[in-house]
Design a protein around this motif. Structure first.
Motif, PDB file in Angstrom:
ATOM      1  N   CYS B 352       0.817  -1.219   0.000  1.00 51.11           N
ATOM      2  CA  CYS B 352       0.000   0.000   0.000  1.00 51.11           C
ATOM      3  C   CYS B 352       0.851   1.270   0.000  1.00 51.11           C
ATOM      4  O   CYS B 352       0.383   2.367  -0.280  1.00 51.11           O
ATOM      5  N   ARG B 358      -1.761   0.907  -3.961  1.00 48.54           N
ATOM      6  CA  ARG B 358      -2.730   1.344  -2.955  1.00 48.54           C
ATOM      7  C   ARG B 358      -4.081   1.635  -3.603  1.00 48.54           C
ATOM      8  O   ARG B 358      -5.130   1.227  -3.107  1.00 48.54           O
ATOM      9  N   VAL B 370      -6.188  -7.901   3.918  1.00 48.73           N
ATOM     10  CA  VAL B 370      -5.305  -6.775   4.251  1.00 48.73           C
ATOM     11  C   VAL B 370      -4.596  -7.103   5.568  1.00 48.73           C
ATOM     12  O   VAL B 370      -5.226  -7.553   6.530  1.00 48.73           O
ATOM     13  N   ARG B 398      -7.571   3.388   7.632  1.00 50.98           N
ATOM     14  CA  ARG B 398      -6.252   3.093   8.189  1.00 50.98           C
ATOM     15  C   ARG B 398      -5.172   3.052   7.102  1.00 50.98           C
ATOM     16  O   ARG B 398      -4.063   3.516   7.311  1.00 50.98           O
ATOM     17  N   ILE B 399      -5.516   2.468   5.961  1.00 49.34           N
ATOM     18  CA  ILE B 399      -4.532   2.363   4.878  1.00 49.34           C
ATOM     19  C   ILE B 399      -4.122   3.746   4.407  1.00 49.34           C
ATOM     20  O   ILE B 399      -2.929   4.034   4.216  1.00 49.34           O
ATOM     21  N   LYS B 400      -5.127   4.650   4.253  1.00 47.06           N
ATOM     22  CA  LYS B 400      -4.809   6.011   3.778  1.00 47.06           C
ATOM     23  C   LYS B 400      -3.970   6.747   4.824  1.00 47.06           C
ATOM     24  O   LYS B 400      -3.063   7.501   4.480  1.00 47.06           O
ATOM     25  N   PRO B 403      -0.032   4.253   4.968  1.00 49.55           N
ATOM     26  CA  PRO B 403       0.113   3.278   3.875  1.00 49.55           C
ATOM     27  C   PRO B 403       1.269   2.294   4.081  1.00 49.55           C
ATOM     28  O   PRO B 403       1.166   1.122   3.707  1.00 49.55           O
ATOM     29  N   TYR B 406       0.509  -1.222   5.677  1.00 49.88           N
ATOM     30  CA  TYR B 406      -0.389  -2.262   5.172  1.00 49.88           C
ATOM     31  C   TYR B 406       0.035  -2.885   3.840  1.00 49.88           C
ATOM     32  O   TYR B 406       0.611  -2.211   2.987  1.00 49.88           O
ATOM     33  N   ALA B 408      -1.700  -5.954   0.932  1.00 47.74           N
ATOM     34  CA  ALA B 408      -2.931  -6.682   0.619  1.00 47.74           C
ATOM     35  C   ALA B 408      -2.604  -7.843  -0.300  1.00 47.74           C
ATOM     36  O   ALA B 408      -1.690  -7.766  -1.126  1.00 47.74           O
TER      37      ALA B 408
END
Lengths: 327, 479
Positions: B352, B358, B370, B398-400, B403, B406, B408
């Motif tokens: 990500c 991402r 994830v 959370r990913i944003k 980054p 994380y 995936a």
């Protein structure tokens, strides 16, 4: 051997021995209560008195020293640190931390004992079938001791195990004698009565010493029983025999010949053994039985403290001394 | 109990073909089970559980009442791997560990792989397991990762993938050895006729790996397992391995450093110790160098380590090679250092941290698993197809926000093995953790820990999330 490991092994056997002796105390009383007239029954309070933990008892159960309460307290109460189940749990935690040192069968034996007690705490076996239950507990401890003698190599670990077991046993034999003291105290007119013989017989039975005593002395005479349990040098639960054997174990650990000393623990245990070598039952009676036993227990405690200082607490600044001994 | 109603469904089944016929390697086992009288298998299952409980190999459940000790759930139906499949796994793991070890040596020295733009510098430097303190240091014989447990999974087509590398303090090998002891008693006849490869040599191999760290001049050396203590959930394993190897089991409080030499506190005073198989995380080893609040470690040990006065397995800093974002680059790492194609593929992974990846992940959250790059044990993860809208939105947020944290991966239908559920068999999903030792050569224990997700349909095999274990049989080839 690591100090922490020696410490754990020493306490592992001490706790198992302690648990066994509580079972023995209770068993004596169970037997006594069957032989006593109803007026004498209900004498469960002295059992708690000898532990010195009567205040803990009263906080949890009030003044109700019933058979059920005392058995629950001494055997299965997890919140009382010296109950059988707490002792076995503590032995098990110590054993767990030295599993790589002791034979696996010893660990499994302690683990089984603990699981049995845990079940007992739930299914009330102790109050439903107390005779069987306390016999079972004693047998579990015998099996443990058997494994100690038959599966553990006679190295340092084994000597620490024996040291812990023998000091605890000496202490507990002195306390079993003390139980008798408490029971006699309220009724001096019972001295030399049939009850008295029954009571002293029960004391002997609780140390598994009844038969040996009978063979040697035939008649049950209180003074002779005390003499036997304190001063006999061959009977394995007599105080003197325990302490002399403990002294052997201690000297095997240090490698110092008996008669010479290399640390405070050897000094204090040596003195205690010499005391027993050079005194007799008349000295005990003139000092007062309870006072003598009390003093003995204090001295055994001191030996324990000296052992801790000598082996279990190694300060950080001994490097130089060590680099010599390592060469 | 019979397999007549057992249905492998759409998954790859380790014991049965799609059409319900038995795989060759499993034939003897299945015949044996089918020949047992009714209930005999359940009795075997119960007696296996009882013997594990009496052995006392329990773990403490964190955050629960005193007295809640559990055995790791164990299912007696083994997972079976045939010889030709195993040979490929073995070669693939040797290749992977060889490359990762070269990567560790490089990343703490010249960082050629960064200079050659194979892996981005920021990705490495932002890795929480990167240990600046290790820069410029080469551990004895150049070996960093002495003990590794690599997680493998198998998809619906039967292809093996590497899911995760564990190069810090992988645990579980004691269960492999204990499960085998129990299963030998459960199906004694089948062992001989199926030609199951033994796993008992592991402690001996581990000891040889640790001895390999000693200088040739060492006389009467002392080796120990360093444990955080008996309240650690893996304590049983630490004690078990020390016992099997016949070496000391030590805690931080047993050790002291003096003049850059490591000593044990013994009943005869202080005694030097030369090698530690440490089962404490990097962070806690030495409060002077890593986390200053660590109560488990030994102040000064890193100084002795850097001077070569004490050796440690694994070396501190190996965690950078099993970061989940670095994982995505392992195929490139293998090609870069060895000039070979990876034998075992990675699960396709989206990092990500990369803008393009991402965007793709955020658009397809319902299809992806994830994971937090620095978490383990099944914590901090979301399985997209099983998650609800709120959970997906939470992970998108959370990913944003973070980054780098994380990655995936597509959801993979893990292979399954028949498992006893009540009075019949049902398929349950499994993974496989083989153990790899890097000493004189790279050794792979034939077998490993098969973890099984005991909840129906679940893909999470971690013991903290309702997972159990099975014995793993690697079969010998025919002569």
């Amino acid at each position: 051997m690591l100090s922490r490991v020696a410490d754990s092994i020493y306490w592992m056997t001490r706790y198992i021995e302690r648990a066994e002796n509580i079972a023995r105390f209770i068993n004596v009383n169970l037997n006594l209560s069957l032989d006593m007239t109803s007026g004498m029954a209900g004498a469960w309070q002295p059992l708690v008195m000898t532990t010195g933990d009567h205040e803990v008892f009263e906080k949890r159960y009030g003044m109700d020293y019933s058979r059920e309460n005392v058995i629950q307290f001494l055997a299965l109460d997890r919140e009382y640190g010296n109950s059988i189940i707490s002792c076995v749990a503590a032995a098990r935690e110590n054993a767990r931390s030295v599993r790589e040192i002791i034979p696996s069968v010893m660990w499994e034996q302690i683990n089984r004992s603990y699981l049995l007690l845990k079940d007992a705490a739930q299914n009330r076996l102790a109050s439903r079938e107390p005779h069987r239950f306390f016999k079972d507990i004693t047998m579990l401890s015998h099996m443990f001791t058997g494994l100690l003698h038959t599966t553990m190599s006679r190295g340092e670990a084994c000597h620490f195990a024996l040291l812990g077991q023998l000091l605890e046993r000496a202490d507990k034999t002195s306390r079993i004698l003390d139980v008798k003291y408490f029971m006699l105290l309220p009724k001096p007119e019972d001295v030399n009565s049939p009850y008295d013989v029954i009571q002293w017989g029960a004391v002997l039975k609780s140390t598994s010493g009844f038969e040996t005593y009978r063979k040697q002395f035939h008649r049950i005479v209180p003074k002779q029983v005390c003499n036997f349990l304190i001063f006999d040098s061959n009977f394995p639960r007599a105080i003197r025999c325990c302490l002399t054997s403990a002294q052997c174990a201690l000297h095997k650990i240090t490698g110092t010949p008996r008669g010479t000393v290399s640390n405070q623990a050897e000094k204090s245990l040596g003195r205690l053994c010499a005391d027993l070598d050079y005194s007799d039952i008349d000295d005990v009676i003139s000092a007062g039985m309870h006072e003598y036993l009390d003093d003995l227990q204090t001295k055994i405690n001191l030996v324990g403290l000296d052992i801790r200082e000598a082996f279990f607490r190694i300060p950080d600044n001994l490097t130089e001394q060590v680099s010599v001994s390592v060469q | 109990m019979k397999f007549s109603n057992y249905n492998p469904a759409e998954y790859y089944d380790e014991l049965f073909h799609k059409d319900g016929s038995v795989r060759d390697g499993a034939r003897k086992l299945i015949d044996k089970i089918e020949s047992l009288p009714e209930d005999a298998l359940l009795i075997k299952q119960q007696s296996a559980e009882t013997s594990l409980l009496q052995l006392g190999n329990t773990f403490n459940v964190y955050g629960s009442e005193e007295g809640t000790e559990k055995i790791l759930p164990f299912d007696i139906i083994p997972r079976i791997i045939e010889d030709r499949e195993w040979q490929r796994i073995e070669k693939g793991l040797q290749q992977r560990i060889h490359a990762l070890n070269l990567f560790l040596e490089d990343i703490y020295h010249d960082k050629k792989i960064i200079k050659d733009k194979v892996i981005p510098k920021d990705l490495i430097m932002s890795c929480t397991a990167y240990r600046k303190q290790m820069e410029g240091f080469t551990p004895p014989k150049g070996i960093w990762c002495h003990v590794t447990g690599t997680d493998l999974i198998r998809d619906a087509s039967g292809e093996f993938y590497v899911l995760e590398d564990n190069l810090r303090c992988p645990s579980g090998v004691s269960y492999v050895l204990e499960n085998r002891q129990v299963l030998k008693r459960t199906f004694p006849e089948v062992f001989v006729s199926s030609r199951v490869r033994a796993v008992d040599e592991y402690p001996h191999k581990l000891l040889a790996t640790l001895e390999h760290l000693l200088p040739a001049t060492a006389s009467n050396p002392k080796i120990g397992v360093l444990t955080p203590g008996r309240y650690n959930s893996a304590y049983f394993e630490h004690s078990f391995l020390a016992q099997q190897m016949g070496i000391e089991l030590v805690e931080g409080q047993d050790l002291v450093v003096s003049s850059d030499r490591l000593y044990m506190r013994t009943t005869k005073g202080l005694c030097p110790i030369d090698v530690l198989y440490r089962r404490i995380d990097d962070d806690f080893i030495d409060p002077n160098v890593f986390r200053p609040d660590s109560m488990l470690g030994i102040p000064g040990i890193m100084s002795a380590y850097f001077k070569g006065r004490v050796a440690m397995a694994n070396a501190p800093g190996t965690g950078v090679a099993d970061d989940k974002a670095v994982y995505a680059y392992v195929p490139k790492i293998i090609s870069y250092y060895l000039g070979e194609d990876p034998i075992l593929p990675n699960v396709p992974t989206y990092v990500c941290w990369d803008d393009k990846d991402r965007a793709h992940v955020l658009d397809n959250l319902d299809k992806f698993v994830v994971k937090a790059a620095n978490e383990s044990g099944g914590y901090g993860m979301m399985i997209g197809p099983h998650a609800d809208q709120a959970e997906r939105e939470e992970f998108a947020r959370r990913i944003k926000a973070s980054p780098r944290t994380y990655i995936a991966q597509p959801t993979i239908s893990l292979s399954q093995v028949p498992t006893i559920v009540g009075d019949h068999f049902e398929g349950r999903h499994v993974d496989l953790r083989p153990y790899i030792l890097y000493g004189e050569d790279i050794y792979v224990l034939p077998g490993g820990l098969t973890r099984v997700a005991l909840r129906k349909g679940s893909l999470v095999v971690n013991s903290s999330q309702g997972g159990g274990t099975k014995d793993t049989w690697v079969l010998n080839g025919t002569d």
